[in-house]
Design a protein around this motif. Structure first.
Motif, mmCIF file in Angstrom:
data_model
loop_
_atom_site.group_PDB
_atom_site.id
_atom_site.type_symbol
_atom_site.label_atom_id
_atom_site.label_comp_id
_atom_site.label_asym_id
_atom_site.label_seq_id
_atom_site.Cartn_x
_atom_site.Cartn_y
_atom_site.Cartn_z
ATOM 1 N N GLN A 2 -13.808 82.524 -63.139
ATOM 2 C CA GLN A 2 -13.585 83.412 -61.866
ATOM 3 C C GLN A 2 -13.339 82.701 -60.541
ATOM 4 O O GLN A 2 -12.383 83.180 -59.835
ATOM 5 N N ASP A 3 -14.141 81.915 -60.357
ATOM 6 C CA ASP A 3 -13.992 80.914 -59.158
ATOM 7 C C ASP A 3 -12.802 79.932 -59.089
ATOM 8 O O ASP A 3 -11.944 79.565 -58.200
ATOM 9 N N LEU A 4 -12.532 79.340 -60.375
ATOM 10 C CA LEU A 4 -11.631 78.290 -60.428
ATOM 11 C C LEU A 4 -10.311 78.948 -60.827
ATOM 12 O O LEU A 4 -9.270 77.933 -60.544
ATOM 13 N N GLY A 5 -10.113 79.796 -61.622
ATOM 14 C CA GLY A 5 -8.651 80.163 -62.198
ATOM 15 C C GLY A 5 -8.336 79.489 -63.397
ATOM 16 O O GLY A 5 -9.011 78.682 -63.723
ATOM 17 N N ALA A 6 -7.486 80.027 -64.204
ATOM 18 C CA ALA A 6 -7.235 79.674 -65.526
ATOM 19 C C ALA A 6 -6.713 78.420 -65.570
ATOM 20 O O ALA A 6 -7.143 77.558 -66.244
ATOM 21 N N GLU A 7 -5.802 77.887 -64.570
ATOM 22 C CA GLU A 7 -5.359 76.420 -64.866
ATOM 23 C C GLU A 7 -6.567 75.389 -64.500
ATOM 24 O O GLU A 7 -6.472 74.480 -65.360
ATOM 25 N N LYS A 8 -7.320 75.697 -63.408
ATOM 26 C CA LYS A 8 -8.148 74.463 -62.833
ATOM 27 C C LYS A 8 -9.286 74.614 -64.148
ATOM 28 O O LYS A 8 -9.601 73.606 -64.582
ATOM 29 N N THR A 9 -9.661 75.773 -64.663
ATOM 30 C CA THR A 9 -10.652 75.999 -65.821
ATOM 31 C C THR A 9 -10.014 75.200 -66.979
ATOM 32 O O THR A 9 -10.943 74.380 -67.637
ATOM 33 N N HIS A 10 -9.092 75.311 -67.247
ATOM 34 C CA HIS A 10 -8.204 74.559 -68.505
ATOM 35 C C HIS A 10 -8.224 73.050 -68.447
ATOM 36 O O HIS A 10 -8.544 72.286 -69.192
ATOM 37 N N TYR A 34 -14.233 72.943 -81.948
ATOM 38 C CA TYR A 34 -14.378 73.287 -80.656
ATOM 39 C C TYR A 34 -14.420 74.902 -80.613
ATOM 40 O O TYR A 34 -13.659 75.680 -81.117
ATOM 41 N N VAL A 35 -15.414 75.442 -79.872
ATOM 42 C CA VAL A 35 -15.485 76.744 -79.668
ATOM 43 C C VAL A 35 -15.397 77.097 -78.013
ATOM 44 O O VAL A 35 -16.808 76.721 -77.410
ATOM 45 N N GLY A 36 -14.715 77.403 -77.473
ATOM 46 C CA GLY A 36 -14.739 77.694 -76.188
ATOM 47 C C GLY A 36 -14.778 76.430 -75.363
ATOM 48 O O GLY A 36 -14.167 75.217 -75.656
ATOM 49 N N ASP A 37 -15.875 76.061 -74.860
ATOM 50 C CA ASP A 37 -16.265 74.848 -74.008
ATOM 51 C C ASP A 37 -17.357 74.134 -74.723
ATOM 52 O O ASP A 37 -18.098 73.175 -74.088
ATOM 53 N N GLU A 65 -25.159 62.114 -68.973
ATOM 54 C CA GLU A 65 -25.224 61.231 -67.980
ATOM 55 C C GLU A 65 -23.571 60.953 -67.310
ATOM 56 O O GLU A 65 -23.193 61.306 -66.361
ATOM 57 N N ALA A 66 -22.550 61.052 -68.544
ATOM 58 C CA ALA A 66 -21.126 60.982 -68.529
ATOM 59 C C ALA A 66 -20.817 62.334 -67.696
ATOM 60 O O ALA A 66 -19.924 62.390 -66.942
ATOM 61 N N LEU A 67 -21.439 63.603 -67.823
ATOM 62 C CA LEU A 67 -21.069 64.781 -67.358
ATOM 63 C C LEU A 67 -21.362 64.695 -65.956
ATOM 64 O O LEU A 67 -20.568 65.215 -65.270
ATOM 65 N N LYS A 68 -22.166 64.116 -65.311
ATOM 66 C CA LYS A 68 -22.283 63.962 -63.728
ATOM 67 C C LYS A 68 -21.242 63.224 -63.207
ATOM 68 O O LYS A 68 -20.498 63.768 -61.974
ATOM 69 N N SER A 69 -20.452 62.332 -63.851
ATOM 70 C CA SER A 69 -19.423 61.384 -63.343
ATOM 71 C C SER A 69 -18.354 62.638 -63.509
ATOM 72 O O SER A 69 -17.168 62.613 -62.553
ATOM 73 N N LEU A 70 -18.135 63.270 -64.501
ATOM 74 C CA LEU A 70 -16.758 63.921 -64.758
ATOM 75 C C LEU A 70 -16.753 65.168 -63.785
ATOM 76 O O LEU A 70 -15.782 65.544 -62.954
ATOM 77 N N GLY A 71 -17.888 65.600 -63.504
ATOM 78 C CA GLY A 71 -18.264 66.832 -62.452
ATOM 79 C C GLY A 71 -17.751 66.290 -61.174
ATOM 80 O O GLY A 71 -17.296 67.087 -60.248
ATOM 81 N N ALA A 72 -18.222 65.159 -60.598
ATOM 82 C CA ALA A 72 -17.795 64.498 -59.358
ATOM 83 C C ALA A 72 -16.329 64.463 -59.231
ATOM 84 O O ALA A 72 -15.770 64.522 -58.247
ATOM 85 N N ASN A 73 -15.665 64.028 -60.324
ATOM 86 C CA ASN A 73 -14.392 63.875 -60.236
ATOM 87 C C ASN A 73 -13.449 65.263 -60.092
ATOM 88 O O ASN A 73 -12.293 65.218 -59.426
ATOM 89 N N PHE A 74 -14.239 66.302 -60.336
ATOM 90 C CA PHE A 74 -13.543 67.673 -59.988
ATOM 91 C C PHE A 74 -14.271 68.293 -59.053
ATOM 92 O O PHE A 74 -13.886 69.343 -58.631
ATOM 93 N N GLY A 75 -15.300 67.751 -58.101
ATOM 94 C CA GLY A 75 -16.071 68.309 -57.151
ATOM 95 C C GLY A 75 -16.947 69.416 -57.702
ATOM 96 O O GLY A 75 -17.146 70.469 -56.824
ATOM 97 N N LEU A 76 -17.527 69.403 -58.889
ATOM 98 C CA LEU A 76 -18.259 70.338 -59.393
ATOM 99 C C LEU A 76 -19.548 69.774 -59.946
ATOM 100 O O LEU A 76 -19.484 68.655 -60.443
ATOM 101 N N GLU A 77 -20.580 70.616 -60.192
ATOM 102 C CA GLU A 77 -21.692 70.188 -60.807
ATOM 103 C C GLU A 77 -21.615 70.737 -62.166
ATOM 104 O O GLU A 77 -21.682 71.984 -62.353
ATOM 105 N N LEU A 78 -21.322 69.763 -63.107
ATOM 106 C CA LEU A 78 -21.211 70.087 -64.417
ATOM 107 C C LEU A 78 -22.682 69.886 -65.161
ATOM 108 O O LEU A 78 -23.161 68.772 -65.187
ATOM 109 N N LYS A 79 -23.212 70.670 -65.974
ATOM 110 C CA LYS A 79 -24.302 70.447 -66.883
ATOM 111 C C LYS A 79 -24.121 71.094 -68.008
ATOM 112 O O LYS A 79 -23.328 71.947 -68.125
ATOM 113 N N ALA A 80 -24.636 70.459 -69.300
ATOM 114 C CA ALA A 80 -24.578 71.167 -70.515
ATOM 115 C C ALA A 80 -26.165 71.374 -71.143
ATOM 116 O O ALA A 80 -26.807 70.389 -70.684
#
Length: 172
Positions: A2-10, A34-37, A65-80
Motif C-alpha cells: 500500500q505504501d510502496l506501490g507495486a513496482e517498489k514492492t516487486h 516461494y509463496v509470496g514473500d 542479520e543480512a535482512l538489516k543490511s538489505l532493509g538499509a539499502n531500501f530505506g526500510l526496516e525489514l524483519k522476518a
C-alpha cells in the motif's frame, strides 16, 4: 504494498528472495518453493547432511542479520519470522501428468509453518528436535510451550531473538 506501490514492492521482494535463496543454498538447503514473500526450504535432501538442523538454524540466523543490511539499502526496516523443524517428511513429486511439484509432506512441514507463524518479526522459533541435535550451539534459546493450530497438544519450542540469534552460530 500500500505504501510502496507495486513496482517498489516487486523490487524489494525480489531482492529479499534472492538474498534468502543465496544464504539458504550456501548452507545446503534445497529451495522447495516461494509463496509470496516467503521461502520454504528443505535441508537433508536430496543429499543427507548429519548437521542439517544446525545448517537450518545457521541459515536462519545469517538471514536475520543480512535482512538489516538489505532493509538499509531500501530505506526500510525489514524483519522476518522464521520457523525451523526437524523430522521425517515424505519428499517427492506431487501433481498431475501435466504439472508436477517436488515438495515435502508431513507433520514436520506443518510444524515448521506453525512455528513460523508464532515467531515475531526478527525471531527464529525452532522445534525441540532441532534444538536437541545441537543444544550447546543454541545456548541463548529460550524454551517454551506453544499451542499450534492443527496440533492436539502444546509443543516445546525454542525462541531465538534478534541479536541473540545472530550470535549463536559460528561465534567463539
Amino acid at each position: 504494498t500500500q505504501d510502496l506501490g507495486a513496482e517498489k514492492t516487486h523490487e524489494v521482494v525480489d531482492a529479499f528472495l534472492r538474498m534468502a535463496t543465496e544464504i539458504l543454498v550456501k548452507h545446503g538447503a534445497f529451495i522447495d518453493k516461494y509463496v509470496g514473500d516467503a521461502v520454504m526450504a528443505l535441508f537433508n535432501v536430496p543429499i543427507r547432511q548429519d548437521d542439517h538442523a544446525l545448517r537450518a538454524v545457521s541459515a536462519a540466523t545469517e538471514f536475520s542479520e543480512a535482512l538489516k543490511s538489505l532493509g538499509a539499502n531500501f530505506g526500510l526496516e525489514l524483519k522476518a519470522s522464521i520457523g525451523v523443524a526437524t523430522g521425517f517428511a515424505r519428499v517427492g513429486r506431487l501433481g498431475s501428468d501435466d504439472s508436477k511439484d517436488y515438495t515435502a509432506i508431513g507433520n514436520v512441514v506443518n510444524l515448521a509453518a506453525r512455528l513460523q507463524s508464532k515467531a515475531s518479526a526478527g525471531e527464529v522459533l525452532i522445534s525441540e528436535e532441532s534444538f536437541s541435535k545441537h543444544p550447546t550451539d543454541f545456548s541463548d534459546a529460550k524454551s517454551e510451550q506453544v499451542s499450534l493450530k492443527g496440533f492436539r497438544d502444546p509443543v516445546t519450542a525454542y525462541r531465538l531473538r534478534g541479536d541473540h540469534a545472530t550470535r549463536l552460530i559460528g561465534d567463539p
